[in-house]
Design a protein around this motif. Structure first.
Motif, PDB file in Angstrom:
ATOM      1  N   ALA A  53       0.834  -1.211   0.000  1.00 41.79           N
ATOM      2  CA  ALA A  53       0.000   0.000   0.000  1.00 41.79           C
ATOM      3  C   ALA A  53       0.864   1.255   0.000  1.00 41.79           C
ATOM      4  O   ALA A  53       0.447   2.297  -0.506  1.00 41.79           O
ATOM      5  N   ASN A  54       2.094   1.151   0.545  1.00 40.23           N
ATOM      6  CA  ASN A  54       2.936   2.338   0.706  1.00 40.23           C
ATOM      7  C   ASN A  54       4.145   2.402  -0.218  1.00 40.23           C
ATOM      8  O   ASN A  54       4.787   3.442  -0.305  1.00 40.23           O
ATOM      9  N   SER A  55       4.496   1.290  -0.868  1.00 40.08           N
ATOM     10  CA  SER A  55       5.737   1.301  -1.631  1.00 40.08           C
ATOM     11  C   SER A  55       5.735   0.248  -2.734  1.00 40.08           C
ATOM     12  O   SER A  55       4.904  -0.650  -2.768  1.00 40.08           O
ATOM     13  N   VAL A  56       6.723   0.388  -3.607  1.00 42.23           N
ATOM     14  CA  VAL A  56       7.047  -0.632  -4.600  1.00 42.23           C
ATOM     15  C   VAL A  56       8.350  -1.250  -4.112  1.00 42.23           C
ATOM     16  O   VAL A  56       9.304  -0.540  -3.776  1.00 42.23           O
ATOM     17  N   ASP A  75      15.605   7.228 -12.689  1.00 43.07           N
ATOM     18  CA  ASP A  75      15.611   8.331 -13.641  1.00 43.07           C
ATOM     19  C   ASP A  75      14.423   8.206 -14.581  1.00 43.07           C
ATOM     20  O   ASP A  75      14.287   7.189 -15.274  1.00 43.07           O
ATOM     21  N   ARG A  76      13.564   9.207 -14.595  1.00 44.87           N
ATOM     22  CA  ARG A  76      12.413   9.278 -15.503  1.00 44.87           C
ATOM     23  C   ARG A  76      11.536   8.030 -15.451  1.00 44.87           C
ATOM     24  O   ARG A  76      11.175   7.457 -16.480  1.00 44.87           O
ATOM     25  N   GLY A  77      11.248   7.578 -14.228  1.00 43.83           N
ATOM     26  CA  GLY A  77      10.353   6.446 -14.069  1.00 43.83           C
ATOM     27  C   GLY A  77      10.965   5.084 -14.323  1.00 43.83           C
ATOM     28  O   GLY A  77      10.252   4.095 -14.462  1.00 43.83           O
ATOM     29  N   VAL A  78      12.292   5.017 -14.364  1.00 41.79           N
ATOM     30  CA  VAL A  78      12.974   3.740 -14.587  1.00 41.79           C
ATOM     31  C   VAL A  78      14.018   3.542 -13.495  1.00 41.79           C
ATOM     32  O   VAL A  78      14.825   4.434 -13.218  1.00 41.79           O
ATOM     33  N   LEU A  79      13.987   2.367 -12.876  1.00 38.93           N
ATOM     34  CA  LEU A  79      15.001   1.987 -11.898  1.00 38.93           C
ATOM     35  C   LEU A  79      16.113   1.268 -12.639  1.00 38.93           C
ATOM     36  O   LEU A  79      15.860   0.337 -13.403  1.00 38.93           O
ATOM     37  N   HIS A  80      17.355   1.721 -12.439  1.00 40.12           N
ATOM     38  CA  HIS A  80      18.521   1.112 -13.065  1.00 40.12           C
ATOM     39  C   HIS A  80      19.370   0.466 -11.979  1.00 40.12           C
ATOM     40  O   HIS A  80      19.708   1.126 -10.992  1.00 40.12           O
ATOM     41  N   ALA A 109      17.150  -2.787 -16.008  1.00 37.99           N
ATOM     42  CA  ALA A 109      16.292  -1.609 -15.945  1.00 37.99           C
ATOM     43  C   ALA A 109      14.869  -2.077 -15.721  1.00 37.99           C
ATOM     44  O   ALA A 109      14.419  -3.034 -16.346  1.00 37.99           O
ATOM     45  N   VAL A 110      14.169  -1.401 -14.805  1.00 40.18           N
ATOM     46  CA  VAL A 110      12.804  -1.765 -14.453  1.00 40.18           C
ATOM     47  C   VAL A 110      11.922  -0.532 -14.578  1.00 40.18           C
ATOM     48  O   VAL A 110      12.202   0.491 -13.939  1.00 40.18           O
ATOM     49  N   ALA A 111      10.886  -0.621 -15.407  1.00 45.57           N
ATOM     50  CA  ALA A 111       9.930   0.482 -15.520  1.00 45.57           C
ATOM     51  C   ALA A 111       9.108   0.536 -14.243  1.00 45.57           C
ATOM     52  O   ALA A 111       8.605  -0.487 -13.765  1.00 45.57           O
ATOM     53  N   LEU A 112       8.970   1.723 -13.683  1.00 46.29           N
ATOM     54  CA  LEU A 112       8.238   1.898 -12.430  1.00 46.29           C
ATOM     55  C   LEU A 112       6.841   2.450 -12.691  1.00 46.29           C
ATOM     56  O   LEU A 112       6.628   3.154 -13.682  1.00 46.29           O
ATOM     57  N   PRO A 113       5.902   2.169 -11.793  1.00 46.45           N
ATOM     58  CA  PRO A 113       4.571   2.747 -11.947  1.00 46.45           C
ATOM     59  C   PRO A 113       4.627   4.268 -11.786  1.00 46.45           C
ATOM     60  O   PRO A 113       5.565   4.813 -11.191  1.00 46.45           O
ATOM     61  N   ASP A 114       3.622   4.949 -12.286  1.00 46.34           N
ATOM     62  CA  ASP A 114       3.592   6.413 -12.250  1.00 46.34           C
ATOM     63  C   ASP A 114       3.435   6.983 -10.841  1.00 46.34           C
ATOM     64  O   ASP A 114       3.738   8.142 -10.618  1.00 46.34           O
ATOM     65  N   ARG A 136       5.438   5.119  -2.510  1.00 48.68           N
ATOM     66  CA  ARG A 136       4.386   5.599  -3.409  1.00 48.68           C
ATOM     67  C   ARG A 136       3.970   6.990  -2.943  1.00 48.68           C
ATOM     68  O   ARG A 136       4.022   7.308  -1.757  1.00 48.68           O
ATOM     69  N   ARG A 137       3.569   7.839  -3.851  1.00 48.34           N
ATOM     70  CA  ARG A 137       3.134   9.194  -3.512  1.00 48.34           C
ATOM     71  C   ARG A 137       1.922   9.135  -2.597  1.00 48.34           C
ATOM     72  O   ARG A 137       1.080   8.244  -2.715  1.00 48.34           O
ATOM     73  N   GLU A 138       1.838  10.098  -1.729  1.00 52.55           N
ATOM     74  CA  GLU A 138       0.715  10.139  -0.786  1.00 52.55           C
ATOM     75  C   GLU A 138      -0.617  10.235  -1.522  1.00 52.55           C
ATOM     76  O   GLU A 138      -1.611   9.657  -1.110  1.00 52.55           O
ATOM     77  N   SER A 139      -0.624  10.916  -2.648  1.00 50.11           N
ATOM     78  CA  SER A 139      -1.867  11.042  -3.418  1.00 50.11           C
ATOM     79  C   SER A 139      -2.332   9.695  -3.974  1.00 50.11           C
ATOM     80  O   SER A 139      -3.495   9.534  -4.322  1.00 50.11           O
ATOM     81  N   ALA A 140      -1.420   8.722  -4.052  1.00 49.83           N
ATOM     82  CA  ALA A 140      -1.778   7.402  -4.571  1.00 49.83           C
ATOM     83  C   ALA A 140      -2.217   6.446  -3.469  1.00 49.83           C
ATOM     84  O   ALA A 140      -2.669   5.342  -3.753  1.00 49.83           O
ATOM     85  N   GLN A 141      -2.066   6.871  -2.210  1.00 50.78           N
ATOM     86  CA  GLN A 141      -2.438   6.022  -1.091  1.00 50.78           C
ATOM     87  C   GLN A 141      -3.958   5.901  -0.991  1.00 50.78           C
ATOM     88  O   GLN A 141      -4.689   6.874  -1.230  1.00 50.78           O
ATOM     89  N   PRO A 142      -4.439   4.730  -0.643  1.00 57.19           N
ATOM     90  CA  PRO A 142      -5.884   4.590  -0.443  1.00 57.19           C
ATOM     91  C   PRO A 142      -6.334   5.456   0.723  1.00 57.19           C
ATOM     92  O   PRO A 142      -5.636   5.554   1.739  1.00 57.19           O
ATOM     93  N   LYS A 143      -7.442   6.104   0.583  1.00 56.08           N
ATOM     94  CA  LYS A 143      -7.978   6.955   1.632  1.00 56.08           C
ATOM     95  C   LYS A 143      -9.383   6.497   1.993  1.00 56.08           C
ATOM     96  O   LYS A 143     -10.205   6.221   1.120  1.00 56.08           O
ATOM     97  N   ARG A 144      -9.601   6.406   3.267  1.00 54.35           N
ATOM     98  CA  ARG A 144     -10.926   6.037   3.748  1.00 54.35           C
ATOM     99  C   ARG A 144     -11.779   7.279   3.820  1.00 54.35           C
ATOM    100  O   ARG A 144     -11.378   8.299   4.378  1.00 54.35           O
ATOM    101  N   VAL A 145     -12.938   7.192   3.226  1.00 56.56           N
ATOM    102  CA  VAL A 145     -13.866   8.307   3.220  1.00 56.56           C
ATOM    103  C   VAL A 145     -14.943   8.024   4.255  1.00 56.56           C
ATOM    104  O   VAL A 145     -15.572   6.953   4.257  1.00 56.56           O
ATOM    105  N   ILE A 146     -15.144   8.986   5.134  1.00 54.92           N
ATOM    106  CA  ILE A 146     -16.169   8.835   6.177  1.00 54.92           C
ATOM    107  C   ILE A 146     -17.504   9.283   5.604  1.00 54.92           C
ATOM    108  O   ILE A 146     -17.649  10.385   5.093  1.00 54.92           O
ATOM    109  N   VAL A 147     -18.456   8.398   5.684  1.00 52.21           N
ATOM    110  CA  VAL A 147     -19.811   8.677   5.193  1.00 52.21           C
ATOM    111  C   VAL A 147     -20.567   9.391   6.310  1.00 52.21           C
ATOM    112  O   VAL A 147     -20.610   8.931   7.441  1.00 52.21           O
ATOM    113  N   GLN A 148     -21.168  10.518   5.981  1.00 52.73           N
ATOM    114  CA  GLN A 148     -21.899  11.293   6.994  1.00 52.73           C
ATOM    115  C   GLN A 148     -23.393  11.143   6.836  1.00 52.73           C
ATOM    116  O   GLN A 148     -23.929  10.909   5.826  1.00 52.73           O
TER     117      GLN A 148
END
Length: 148
Positions: A53-56, A75-80, A109-114, A136-148
């Motif tokens: 959930a937090n990393s590759v 570099d540019r989305g690729v792990l070397h 070389a490994v292509a990484l997710p965006d 992984r970027r925080e914006s890509a982390q799953p977020k729980r939405v509280i239903v009101q």
């Protein structure tokens, strides 16, 4: 008759045997999808890639290396991953008749997710396994939405 010919690693019969083994491996698992990014068996280093959930997480299996001789860059989305493995046989000490362990320079070389953050990469090498963790970027982390 063929058994004795197969004991010579560079004989024509040995090469056919390796080809047959490779084809058997491909067709033995018809339910397992093959990846377009696959490489030939024996490519150094062999790697496994997973996601939490937090990393590759990338695991490179490369025993017998010095950690100082392993280069890891993003570099540019690729792990070397690159480095060099010594032959293990001191020069001039023995005449080598068969060499099954790869030696010399290698690069993967490994292509990484965006959704990975290239600023948050860590790597460690222990017991012949290089582990690279890329957050992984925080914006890509799953977020729980509280239903009101």
């Amino acid at each position: 008759m063929y058994g004795s010919l197969l004991s010579y690693p560079n004989s024509l019969f040995s090469q056919f045997e390796r080809l047959r083994d490779g084809l058997d491996e491909i067709f033995a698992n018809p339910g397992v999808p093959s990846s377009i990014r696959s490489v030939a068996p024996g490519t150094l280093p062999a790697i496994n890639i997973g996601r939490t959930a937090n990393s590759v997480e990338i695991y490179a299996f490369a025993p017998g290396l010095d950690a100082d001789k392993i280069d890891v860059t993003v570099d540019r989305g690729v792990l070397h991953i690159s480095g060099e493995r010594a032959s293990g046989v001191p020069e001039g000490s023995a005449k080598v008749y068969a060499r099954e362990r790869g030696a010399g320079r290698f690069a993967r070389a490994v292509a990484l997710p965006d959704d990975v953050d290239p600023a948050k990469v860590s790597a460690s090498y222990r017991d012949g396994v290089l582990q690279v963790s890329i957050a992984r970027r925080e914006s890509a982390q799953p977020k729980r939405v509280i239903v009101q």
